[in-house]
Enzyme design. Structure first.
Site, PDB file in Angstrom:
ATOM      1  N   GLN A  20      -2.033  32.903  20.783  1.00 33.55           N
ATOM      2  CA  GLN A  20      -0.965  32.995  19.782  1.00 33.55           C
ATOM      3  C   GLN A  20       0.285  33.705  20.282  1.00 33.55           C
ATOM      4  O   GLN A  20       1.370  33.511  19.699  1.00 33.55           O
ATOM      5  CB  GLN A  20      -1.494  33.701  18.536  1.00 33.55           C
ATOM      6  CG  GLN A  20      -2.581  32.905  17.844  1.00 33.55           C
ATOM      7  CD  GLN A  20      -3.108  33.606  16.620  1.00 33.55           C
ATOM      8  OE1 GLN A  20      -4.042  34.398  16.692  1.00 33.55           O
ATOM      9  NE2 GLN A  20      -2.518  33.326  15.490  1.00 33.55           N
ATOM     10  N   ARG A  77      -5.580  45.733  19.086  1.00 32.31           N
ATOM     11  CA  ARG A  77      -6.561  44.657  19.255  1.00 32.31           C
ATOM     12  C   ARG A  77      -5.884  43.438  19.860  1.00 32.31           C
ATOM     13  O   ARG A  77      -4.859  42.983  19.350  1.00 32.31           O
ATOM     14  CB  ARG A  77      -7.198  44.295  17.913  1.00 32.31           C
ATOM     15  CG  ARG A  77      -8.197  43.185  18.035  1.00 32.31           C
ATOM     16  CD  ARG A  77      -8.868  42.823  16.730  1.00 32.31           C
ATOM     17  NE  ARG A  77      -9.701  41.641  16.932  1.00 32.31           N
ATOM     18  CZ  ARG A  77      -9.661  40.556  16.158  1.00 32.31           C
ATOM     19  NH1 ARG A  77      -8.848  40.521  15.109  1.00 32.31           N
ATOM     20  NH2 ARG A  77     -10.417  39.519  16.427  1.00 32.31           N
ATOM     21  N   HIS A 121     -11.230  34.419  21.168  1.00 30.86           N
ATOM     22  CA  HIS A 121     -10.385  34.185  19.980  1.00 30.86           C
ATOM     23  C   HIS A 121      -9.871  32.754  20.050  1.00 30.86           C
ATOM     24  O   HIS A 121      -8.674  32.490  20.052  1.00 30.86           O
ATOM     25  CB  HIS A 121      -9.243  35.193  19.943  1.00 30.86           C
ATOM     26  CG  HIS A 121      -8.624  35.348  18.582  1.00 30.86           C
ATOM     27  ND1 HIS A 121      -8.481  36.574  17.946  1.00 30.86           N
ATOM     28  CD2 HIS A 121      -8.125  34.436  17.721  1.00 30.86           C
ATOM     29  CE1 HIS A 121      -7.899  36.384  16.767  1.00 30.86           C
ATOM     30  NE2 HIS A 121      -7.676  35.098  16.608  1.00 30.86           N
ATOM     31  N   ASN A 165     -14.165  36.208  17.378  1.00 32.62           N
ATOM     32  CA  ASN A 165     -13.302  36.350  16.210  1.00 32.62           C
ATOM     33  C   ASN A 165     -13.589  35.226  15.213  1.00 32.62           C
ATOM     34  O   ASN A 165     -13.521  34.046  15.560  1.00 32.62           O
ATOM     35  CB  ASN A 165     -11.827  36.293  16.604  1.00 32.62           C
ATOM     36  CG  ASN A 165     -10.938  36.449  15.385  1.00 32.62           C
ATOM     37  OD1 ASN A 165     -10.881  37.516  14.809  1.00 32.62           O
ATOM     38  ND2 ASN A 165     -10.302  35.386  14.963  1.00 32.62           N
ATOM     39  N   GLU A 166     -13.887  35.622  13.986  1.00 33.72           N
ATOM     40  CA  GLU A 166     -14.012  34.690  12.859  1.00 33.72           C
ATOM     41  C   GLU A 166     -14.929  33.500  13.159  1.00 33.72           C
ATOM     42  O   GLU A 166     -14.493  32.330  13.219  1.00 33.72           O
ATOM     43  CB  GLU A 166     -12.626  34.244  12.403  1.00 33.72           C
ATOM     44  CG  GLU A 166     -11.779  35.395  11.934  1.00 33.72           C
ATOM     45  CD  GLU A 166     -10.436  34.992  11.330  1.00 33.72           C
ATOM     46  OE1 GLU A 166     -10.029  33.827  11.460  1.00 33.72           O
ATOM     47  OE2 GLU A 166      -9.790  35.881  10.743  1.00 33.72           O
ATOM     48  N   TRP A 398      -2.674  42.552  10.812  1.00 38.16           N
ATOM     49  CA  TRP A 398      -2.348  41.261  11.435  1.00 38.16           C
ATOM     50  C   TRP A 398      -0.991  40.843  10.920  1.00 38.16           C
ATOM     51  O   TRP A 398      -0.841  40.539   9.733  1.00 38.16           O
ATOM     52  CB  TRP A 398      -3.379  40.171  11.101  1.00 38.16           C
ATOM     53  CG  TRP A 398      -2.996  38.903  11.821  1.00 38.16           C
ATOM     54  CD1 TRP A 398      -2.150  37.921  11.380  1.00 38.16           C
ATOM     55  CD2 TRP A 398      -3.384  38.540  13.150  1.00 38.16           C
ATOM     56  NE1 TRP A 398      -1.999  36.973  12.357  1.00 38.16           N
ATOM     57  CE2 TRP A 398      -2.742  37.319  13.452  1.00 38.16           C
ATOM     58  CE3 TRP A 398      -4.215  39.102  14.115  1.00 38.16           C
ATOM     59  CZ2 TRP A 398      -2.895  36.678  14.675  1.00 38.16           C
ATOM     60  CZ3 TRP A 398      -4.365  38.472  15.337  1.00 38.16           C
ATOM     61  CH2 TRP A 398      -3.704  37.262  15.597  1.00 38.16           C
ATOM     62  N   GLU A 405       0.711  30.423  14.481  1.00 39.75           N
ATOM     63  CA  GLU A 405      -0.302  30.480  13.432  1.00 39.75           C
ATOM     64  C   GLU A 405      -1.079  29.172  13.368  1.00 39.75           C
ATOM     65  O   GLU A 405      -1.163  28.500  12.351  1.00 39.75           O
ATOM     66  CB  GLU A 405       0.328  30.819  12.085  1.00 39.75           C
ATOM     67  CG  GLU A 405      -0.645  30.926  10.903  1.00 39.75           C
ATOM     68  CD  GLU A 405      -1.874  31.781  11.172  1.00 39.75           C
ATOM     69  OE1 GLU A 405      -1.725  32.826  11.815  1.00 39.75           O
ATOM     70  OE2 GLU A 405      -2.976  31.371  10.756  1.00 39.75           O
ATOM     71  N   TRP A 406      -1.668  28.798  14.523  1.00 38.26           N
ATOM     72  CA  TRP A 406      -2.598  27.676  14.619  1.00 38.26           C
ATOM     73  C   TRP A 406      -2.026  26.376  14.057  1.00 38.26           C
ATOM     74  O   TRP A 406      -0.895  26.010  14.425  1.00 38.26           O
ATOM     75  CB  TRP A 406      -3.938  28.096  14.008  1.00 38.26           C
ATOM     76  CG  TRP A 406      -4.430  29.393  14.570  1.00 38.26           C
ATOM     77  CD1 TRP A 406      -4.539  30.583  13.934  1.00 38.26           C
ATOM     78  CD2 TRP A 406      -4.828  29.657  15.927  1.00 38.26           C
ATOM     79  NE1 TRP A 406      -4.995  31.569  14.793  1.00 38.26           N
ATOM     80  CE2 TRP A 406      -5.175  31.023  16.026  1.00 38.26           C
ATOM     81  CE3 TRP A 406      -4.939  28.879  17.088  1.00 38.26           C
ATOM     82  CZ2 TRP A 406      -5.606  31.623  17.210  1.00 38.26           C
ATOM     83  CZ3 TRP A 406      -5.356  29.460  18.272  1.00 38.26           C
ATOM     84  CH2 TRP A 406      -5.702  30.809  18.326  1.00 38.26           C
TER      85      TRP A 406
HETATM   86  C1  LIG Z   1      -7.232  22.925   2.650  1.00 40.61           C
HETATM   87  C2  LIG Z   1      -8.553  23.522   3.076  1.00 40.61           C
HETATM   88  O1  LIG Z   1      -8.309  24.795   3.682  1.00 40.61           O
HETATM   89  C3  LIG Z   1      -9.512  25.374   4.161  1.00 40.61           C
HETATM   90  C4  LIG Z   1      -9.233  26.757   4.659  1.00 40.61           C
HETATM   91  O2  LIG Z   1      -8.276  26.703   5.757  1.00 40.61           O
HETATM   92  C5  LIG Z   1      -8.049  27.882   6.402  1.00 40.61           C
HETATM   93  C6  LIG Z   1      -7.000  27.936   7.302  1.00 40.61           C
HETATM   94  C7  LIG Z   1      -6.726  29.107   7.958  1.00 40.61           C
HETATM   95  C8  LIG Z   1      -7.507  30.224   7.709  1.00 40.61           C
HETATM   96  C9  LIG Z   1      -7.197  31.495   8.357  1.00 40.61           C
HETATM   97  C10 LIG Z   1      -6.096  31.798   9.109  1.00 40.61           C
HETATM   98  N1  LIG Z   1      -6.227  33.113   9.375  1.00 40.61           N
HETATM   99  C11 LIG Z   1      -5.268  33.969  10.109  1.00 40.61           C
HETATM  100  C12 LIG Z   1      -5.827  34.035  11.516  1.00 40.61           C
HETATM  101  N2  LIG Z   1      -7.062  34.831  11.582  1.00 40.61           N
HETATM  102  C13 LIG Z   1      -7.244  34.983  13.013  1.00 40.61           C
HETATM  103  C14 LIG Z   1      -5.852  35.141  13.581  1.00 40.61           C
HETATM  104  O3  LIG Z   1      -5.740  34.303  14.692  1.00 40.61           O
HETATM  105  C15 LIG Z   1      -4.890  34.707  12.470  1.00 40.61           C
HETATM  106  O4  LIG Z   1      -3.905  33.822  12.954  1.00 40.61           O
HETATM  107  N3  LIG Z   1      -7.351  33.572   8.869  1.00 40.61           N
HETATM  108  N4  LIG Z   1      -7.943  32.597   8.207  1.00 40.61           N
HETATM  109  C16 LIG Z   1      -8.572  30.168   6.815  1.00 40.61           C
HETATM  110  C17 LIG Z   1      -8.837  28.992   6.149  1.00 40.61           C
END
Ligand SMILES: CCOCCOc1ccc(-c2cn(C[C@@H]3NC[C@@H](O)[C@H]3O)nn2)cc1
Length: 448
Positions: A20, A77, A121, A165-166, A398, A405-406
């Site tokens: 990122q 982090r 990550h 992560n996550e 964060w 942001e992905w």
């Molecule tokens: C329409 C359906 O939708 C389903 C849920 O879709 C999402 C999308 C995104 C997330 C999401 C993004 N982030 C922030 C990141 N955490 C790690 C770090 O890299 C941050 O950039 N946390 N959760 C959750 C759920």
């Protein structure tokens, strides 16, 4: 006005991740990751954005560390990019990649900032995805090899470690919903990925112990806190499934050595089973030292047989939302931290919490009052949680700066520092100065 005093040894920090912020995607011997591939797949990432340049922190990390010193954090982090260390996933080690992270970690330590390192990550080497990713045990073994390289290199410099992560995002957001890389949309695949990363986690913890690596190690699930829309048992069960898939699906194997049976049964009805091999659960349930918890929002859910694999639907209750559309509701953090006590009063760090507020520069300032309000509410909950005797040891906002942001690309901004993606100029927002004051005082002054 109310003053909330934090413990003297409380850790204050910020968080980022390699893909990122780093950029330099074709530099330093770095190999291709699944996010390089996914971002180049038309329609996957907003505006076709990618991490080729990002915040250019690969070249500007000294400037970033100066910002951290100005902010006054004592903990930072970050994540290491596996493709910089072993570019083809499980082959030759790239010394240039290791040297980059040594320079970075040394600068952090010089600044009196504790490195808090995430091994994975989301930037899996593409070569491993090509052989089936986390569902292939060769990927699990490659991760252990990568982790051992890092443990040997940085033991003594890094003392706080997270394996993944996550895990919900890695398994289900990325392989069931298809929203993140690699973009699969298959329930069995997502369950295979979840199990593979859990085995990889357990094996990496075993290596960490065997190598005598310094510090503490854990994992960082992201929280989905959901409360029922009605008093019906169906709505309650829909919430239980939503919460469990983010938390229990990963923490039951780690802390109890078995998956939550009600969820295993639920998925078996959908024709999906967990590919457990002999000895897996013993490996996965290696004792860990800490938990990272990532919290952003909570939901009010109800049963809906049409609402995906969990048949659990979030209802829009008209709450204030951040600019990414997530309701601002800090109460879920308090409720979740008490829910988490079923695993014991384990050491917890909030490893991500923050708000997507897309305010831009106005006369050289960013008046992100909504982000300040978000942090004020959530830090007040953190104080309540600590006051209840829960071992919450630190907090990482964060994010330090706006970043990739992905699937949302660069349009969604979570940073305390604004980044102009053309000039790469960093500008601290008003929330940066607000958080700086909280850290300096080690107390929160609320306006209520
Ligand atoms: C329409 C359906 O939708 C389903 C849920 O879709 C999402 C999308 C995104 C997330 C999401 C993004 N982030 C922030 C990141 N955490 C790690 C770090 O890299 C941050 O950039 N946390 N959760 C959750 C759920």
């Amino acid at each position: 006005m109310t003053i909330f005093q934090f413990p003297q040894d409380f850790r204050w920090g910020t968080a980022t991740a390699s893909y990122q912020i780093e950029g330099a995607a074709q530099e330093g011997g770095r190999g291709v990751s699944i996010w390089d591939t996914f971002a180049r797949t038309p329609g996957k990432v907003f505006n076709g954005d990618n991490g080729d340049v990002a915040c250019d922190s690969y070249h500007r990390y000294e400037e970033d560390i100066e910002l951290m010193k100005k902010l006054g954090i004592n903990t930072y982090r970050f994540s290491i990019a596996w493709p910089r260390i072993i570019p083809d996933g499980d082959g030759e080690i790239n010394r240039e990649g290791l040297d980059f992270y040594h320079r970075f970690v040394d600068k952090l330590l010089e600044a009196g900032i504790e490195p808090f390192c995430t091994l994975y990550h989301w930037d899996l080497p593409q070569t491993l995805e090509d052989i089936g990713g986390w569902g292939n045990r060769r990927t699990v073994d490659a991760f252990v090899k990568y982790a051992e390289v890092i443990f040997k290199e940085f033991s003594g410099k890094i003392n706080f470690w997270l394996t993944f992560n996550e895990p919900w995002c890695i398994a289900f957001l990325s392989n069931l919903l298809g929203i993140h890389a690699p973009g699969n949309k298959d329930l069995q695949t997502s369950i295979n990925v979840a199990h593979g990363l859990l085995v990889a986690h357990g094996k990496a913890v075993q290596s960490f112990r065997r190598l005598g690596t310094t510090g503490q190690i854990g994992i960082a699930p992201n929280v989905c806190w959901a409360e029922p829309y009605s008093k019906s048992p169906e709505d309650r069960a829909a919430c239980d499934r939503a919460i469990a898939l983010n938390t229990d699906w990963f923490l039951d194997p780690i802390y109890k050595g078995s998956y939550p049976q009600f969820m295993v049964d639920w998925f078996e009805k959908a024709g999906a089973t967990v590919p457990i091999q002999e000895g897996d659960m013993e490996i996965i349930s290696q004792p860990i030292d800490l938990l990272g918890i990532n919290y952003y929002t909570m939901g009010i859910n109800r049963f809906n047989p049409e609402a995906g694999a969990l048949q659990s639907e979030e209802v829009d209750m008209g709450l204030i939302k951040t600019d990414i559309g997530w309701p601002v509701e800090s109460r879920g953090l308090y409720e979740f931290m008490h829910y988490l006590q079923k695993y014991g009063n384990v050491d917890v760090y909030i490893t991500e919490n923050g708000a997507c507020i897309n305010d831009d520069l106005e006369n050289g300032k960013i008046n992100d009052d909504r982000r300040i309000a978000y942090y004020e509410q959530h830090l007040a909950q953190i104080h309540r949680i600590i006051n209840d005797g829960i071992n919450l040891k630190g907090y990482m906002a964060w994010s330090l700066m706006d970043n990739f942001e992905w699937a949302e690309g660069y349009r969604m901004r979570f940073g305390l520092v604004h980044v102009d993606y053309r000039s790469l100029v960093r500008t601290p927002k008003e929330s940066f100065y607000w958080y700086q004051n909280v850290i300096k005082n080690n107390w929160l002054e609320t306006r209520i």
